[in-house]
Design a protein around this motif. Structure first.
Motif, PDB file in Angstrom:
ATOM      1  N   GLU A  62       0.819  -1.219   0.000  1.00 29.21           N
ATOM      2  CA  GLU A  62       0.000   0.000   0.000  1.00 29.21           C
ATOM      3  C   GLU A  62       0.850   1.265   0.000  1.00 29.21           C
ATOM      4  N   HIS A  63       2.096   1.154   0.416  1.00 35.67           N
ATOM      5  CA  HIS A  63       2.992   2.308   0.334  1.00 35.67           C
ATOM      6  C   HIS A  63       3.425   2.594  -1.104  1.00 35.67           C
ATOM      7  N   TYR A  64       3.172   1.635  -2.011  1.00 39.11           N
ATOM      8  CA  TYR A  64       3.571   1.785  -3.414  1.00 39.11           C
ATOM      9  C   TYR A  64       2.376   1.945  -4.349  1.00 39.11           C
ATOM     10  N   PHE A  65       1.317   1.163  -4.092  1.00 39.97           N
ATOM     11  CA  PHE A  65       0.133   1.162  -4.951  1.00 39.97           C
ATOM     12  C   PHE A  65      -1.124   1.050  -4.093  1.00 39.97           C
ATOM     13  N   PRO A  66      -2.240   1.602  -4.564  1.00 42.80           N
ATOM     14  CA  PRO A  66      -3.519   1.288  -3.925  1.00 42.80           C
ATOM     15  C   PRO A  66      -3.779  -0.217  -4.030  1.00 42.80           C
ATOM     16  N   LEU A  67      -4.395  -0.803  -3.038  1.00 48.91           N
ATOM     17  CA  LEU A  67      -4.582  -2.252  -3.020  1.00 48.91           C
ATOM     18  C   LEU A  67      -5.626  -2.741  -4.014  1.00 48.91           C
ATOM     19  N   ASP A  68      -6.386  -1.811  -4.602  1.00 48.95           N
ATOM     20  CA  ASP A  68      -7.342  -2.216  -5.638  1.00 48.95           C
ATOM     21  C   ASP A  68      -6.599  -2.829  -6.819  1.00 48.95           C
ATOM     22  N   HIS A  69      -7.104  -3.960  -7.306  1.00 49.60           N
ATOM     23  CA  HIS A  69      -6.541  -4.631  -8.489  1.00 49.60           C
ATOM     24  C   HIS A  69      -5.105  -5.121  -8.267  1.00 49.60           C
ATOM     25  N   VAL A  70      -4.748  -5.386  -7.007  1.00 52.46           N
ATOM     26  CA  VAL A  70      -3.436  -5.946  -6.690  1.00 52.46           C
ATOM     27  C   VAL A  70      -3.612  -7.401  -6.301  1.00 52.46           C
ATOM     28  N   SER A  71      -2.787  -8.277  -6.858  1.00 48.96           N
ATOM     29  CA  SER A  71      -2.815  -9.689  -6.472  1.00 48.96           C
ATOM     30  C   SER A  71      -1.409 -10.135  -6.097  1.00 48.96           C
ATOM     31  N   THR A  72      -1.324 -11.099  -5.191  1.00 47.90           N
ATOM     32  CA  THR A  72      -0.026 -11.624  -4.775  1.00 47.90           C
ATOM     33  C   THR A  72      -0.007 -13.143  -4.902  1.00 47.90           C
ATOM     34  N   GLU A  73       1.186 -13.685  -5.013  1.00 46.50           N
ATOM     35  CA  GLU A  73       1.357 -15.135  -5.084  1.00 46.50           C
ATOM     36  C   GLU A  73       2.691 -15.512  -4.460  1.00 46.50           C
ATOM     37  N   PRO A  74       2.836 -16.742  -3.979  1.00 47.73           N
ATOM     38  CA  PRO A  74       4.091 -17.177  -3.354  1.00 47.73           C
ATOM     39  C   PRO A  74       5.237 -17.200  -4.353  1.00 47.73           C
ATOM     40  N   VAL A  75       6.447 -17.173  -3.812  1.00 47.19           N
ATOM     41  CA  VAL A  75       7.652 -17.264  -4.644  1.00 47.19           C
ATOM     42  C   VAL A  75       8.376 -18.569  -4.317  1.00 47.19           C
ATOM     43  N   PRO A  76       9.161 -19.098  -5.250  1.00 44.45           N
ATOM     44  CA  PRO A  76       9.883 -20.347  -4.994  1.00 44.45           C
ATOM     45  C   PRO A  76      11.234 -20.135  -4.328  1.00 44.45           C
ATOM     46  N   PHE A  77      11.447 -18.959  -3.733  1.00 44.88           N
ATOM     47  CA  PHE A  77      12.721 -18.675  -3.087  1.00 44.88           C
ATOM     48  C   PHE A  77      12.453 -17.796  -1.873  1.00 44.88           C
ATOM     49  N   GLY A  78      13.502 -17.504  -1.106  1.00 49.98           N
ATOM     50  CA  GLY A  78      13.363 -16.604   0.019  1.00 49.98           C
ATOM     51  C   GLY A  78      13.277 -17.313   1.353  1.00 49.98           C
ATOM     52  N   LEU A  79      14.403 -17.827   1.858  1.00 44.82           N
ATOM     53  CA  LEU A  79      14.411 -18.532   3.135  1.00 44.82           C
ATOM     54  C   LEU A  79      14.563 -17.580   4.316  1.00 44.82           C
ATOM     55  N   THR A  80      15.197 -16.436   4.093  1.00 41.30           N
ATOM     56  CA  THR A  80      15.463 -15.511   5.195  1.00 41.30           C
ATOM     57  C   THR A  80      14.340 -14.514   5.390  1.00 41.30           C
ATOM     58  N   ASN A  81      13.819 -13.972   4.294  1.00 40.87           N
ATOM     59  CA  ASN A  81      12.767 -12.962   4.348  1.00 40.87           C
ATOM     60  C   ASN A  81      11.436 -13.532   3.859  1.00 40.87           C
ATOM     61  N   THR A  82      10.367 -12.782   4.100  1.00 40.77           N
ATOM     62  CA  THR A  82       9.063 -13.150   3.555  1.00 40.77           C
ATOM     63  C   THR A  82       8.893 -12.430   2.223  1.00 40.77           C
ATOM     64  N   THR A  83       8.714 -13.185   1.147  1.00 39.62           N
ATOM     65  CA  THR A  83       8.712 -12.621  -0.198  1.00 39.62           C
ATOM     66  C   THR A  83       7.482 -13.094  -0.964  1.00 39.62           C
ATOM     67  N   ARG A  84       6.907 -12.194  -1.767  1.00 47.53           N
ATOM     68  CA  ARG A  84       5.751 -12.523  -2.603  1.00 47.53           C
ATOM     69  C   ARG A  84       5.897 -11.840  -3.963  1.00 47.53           C
ATOM     70  N   PHE A  85       5.345 -12.487  -4.991  1.00 49.40           N
ATOM     71  CA  PHE A  85       5.158 -11.804  -6.264  1.00 49.40           C
ATOM     72  C   PHE A  85       3.934 -10.915  -6.148  1.00 49.40           C
ATOM     73  N   VAL A  86       4.000  -9.745  -6.786  1.00 48.51           N
ATOM     74  CA  VAL A  86       2.890  -8.794  -6.782  1.00 48.51           C
ATOM     75  C   VAL A  86       2.552  -8.434  -8.222  1.00 48.51           C
ATOM     76  N   THR A  87       1.299  -8.508  -8.570  1.00 51.42           N
ATOM     77  CA  THR A  87       0.866  -8.097  -9.908  1.00 51.42           C
ATOM     78  C   THR A  87      -0.064  -6.905  -9.785  1.00 51.42           C
ATOM     79  N   VAL A  88       0.280  -5.839 -10.501  1.00 50.82           N
ATOM     80  CA  VAL A  88      -0.519  -4.615 -10.514  1.00 50.82           C
ATOM     81  C   VAL A  88      -0.766  -4.240 -11.962  1.00 50.82           C
TER      82      VAL A  88
END
Length: 337
Positions: free
Chosen positions: A10-36
């Motif tokens: 939300e600091h980058y885009f309004p949450l309208d029409h935003v979707s997220t999905e898991p990523v196949p990497f990222g053991l240290t941090n919490t990471t997601r793909f974001v489509t806008v």
């Protein structure tokens, strides 16, 4: 955690029409793909113990520098927030950021061509990071080097590490304990020699899991989390260990990797002499990060055993193949810059 990710987005885009999905990497941090609006990004919520504002600022400065260069691959670029900030500081003090998406999947590491390509990428990254360090205003903060392994995780101090080994929270084999103690003693005994080796900014995690490829061509380098000024040749040692591990200790794969790396840089005789110690140092550093993660509540017994056993295997391999490896490293002595 979804609410936290949404807060960052939300600091980058309004949450309208935003979707997220898991990523196949990222053991240290919490990471997601974001489509806008059909455009893809990567959002990351950083681990509170391993990412500070200083280290994130260093990562941003380095990746910005690399993105200005004509590289053979892409580097994720940080996006500014809607308020023009470089990253998000959440109410609990943790950090978040949005970066560009790079197409591709983790490259294979099964053929000599794969190993050679990895060597070229490691060599090119190393050369470019050295150039960053040569800038007069590169960055006042230089990160936490793997040589300072008692500072890599705030919950894995010297005292905490000693307590972990005294009373392990999960089963530790006698061989795992022996190789850790032997490796630690070896690193401490070689401190003066290690401190005399050339230093520069090091990525510390150039494994195929942190690369992207399209049609077997490496197209992206990711995960600059552990950037720090450190021993230059540690970059080579870490990635060579990875090649040996993934190939079951193949000398042919090691040679292909070395030949690729030699296209960009080399090593001194003193660096070559410390390869085994640097490999031990790398494993100690990772084990200390895992000790800190375990003390923070993460169940990582399997990951800890994986790295401890890898240290046993690699140390034995380096001892048994010392002469053959020195012969393979000769092109690096000729290519040193």
């Amino acid at each position: 955690m979804t609410d936290t990710i949404d807060t960052i987005i939300e600091h980058y885009f309004p949450l309208d029409h935003v979707s997220t999905e898991p990523v196949p990497f990222g053991l240290t941090n919490t990471t997601r793909f974001v489509t806008v609006q059909d455009r893809k990004y990567v959002v990351r919520h950083y681990n509170r113990y391993t990412k500070s504002q200083d280290s994130l600022s260093l990562e941003m400065k380095v990746t910005s520098f690399l993105n200005e260069l004509p590289l053979a691959f892409e580097i994720p670029a940080f996006l500014p927030t809607r308020n023009g900030e470089g990253y998000v500081i959440l109410s609990d003090g943790t950090l978040g950021a949005l970066v560009t998406y790079i197409e591709g999947a983790a490259p294979p590491l099964s053929t000599l061509a794969d190993a050679n390509a990895l060597g070229q990428v490691v060599g090119e990254v190393s050369v470019r990071l050295r150039e960053f360090g040569e800038l007069k205003d590169c960055h006042p903060y230089t990160g936490i080097p793997f040589t300072d392994f008692y500072r890599l995780h705030p919950l894995a101090t010297r005292e905490a590490a000693a307590a972990f080994w005294e009373t392990p929270p999960f089963p530790i084999t006698d061989e795992q304990r022996r190789i850790y103690e032997e490796s630690l003693a070896s690193v401490e005994a070689n401190r003066d020699a290690l401190s005399a080796l050339p230093r520069q900014v090091v990525h510390h995690d150039l494994l195929v899991f942190n690369l992207l490829a399209v049609e077997q061509r490496i197209t992206g380098v990711l995960d600059f989390d552990f950037l720090a000024e450190d021993i230059r040749f540690l970059e080579f040692a870490i990635s060579l260990n990875h090649v040996l591990h993934m190939s079951g200790g193949s000398l042919e794969m090691a040679q292909a990797f070395i030949e690729g790396y030699a296209l960009y840089g080399g090593c001194t005789y003193e660096e070559m002499q410390q390869l085994r110690t640097l490999t031990r140092l790398y494993h100690i550093a990772v084990l200390h990060i895992y000790i800190g993660q375990n003390r923070s509540g993460k169940d990582n017994a399997a990951a800890f055993a994986y790295i401890a056993n890898q240290l046993i295997e690699r140390d034995n391999w380096l001892q048994c193949h010392e002469d053959q490896l020195k012969t393979l490293l000769e092109p690096l002595l000729r290519a040193v810059k």
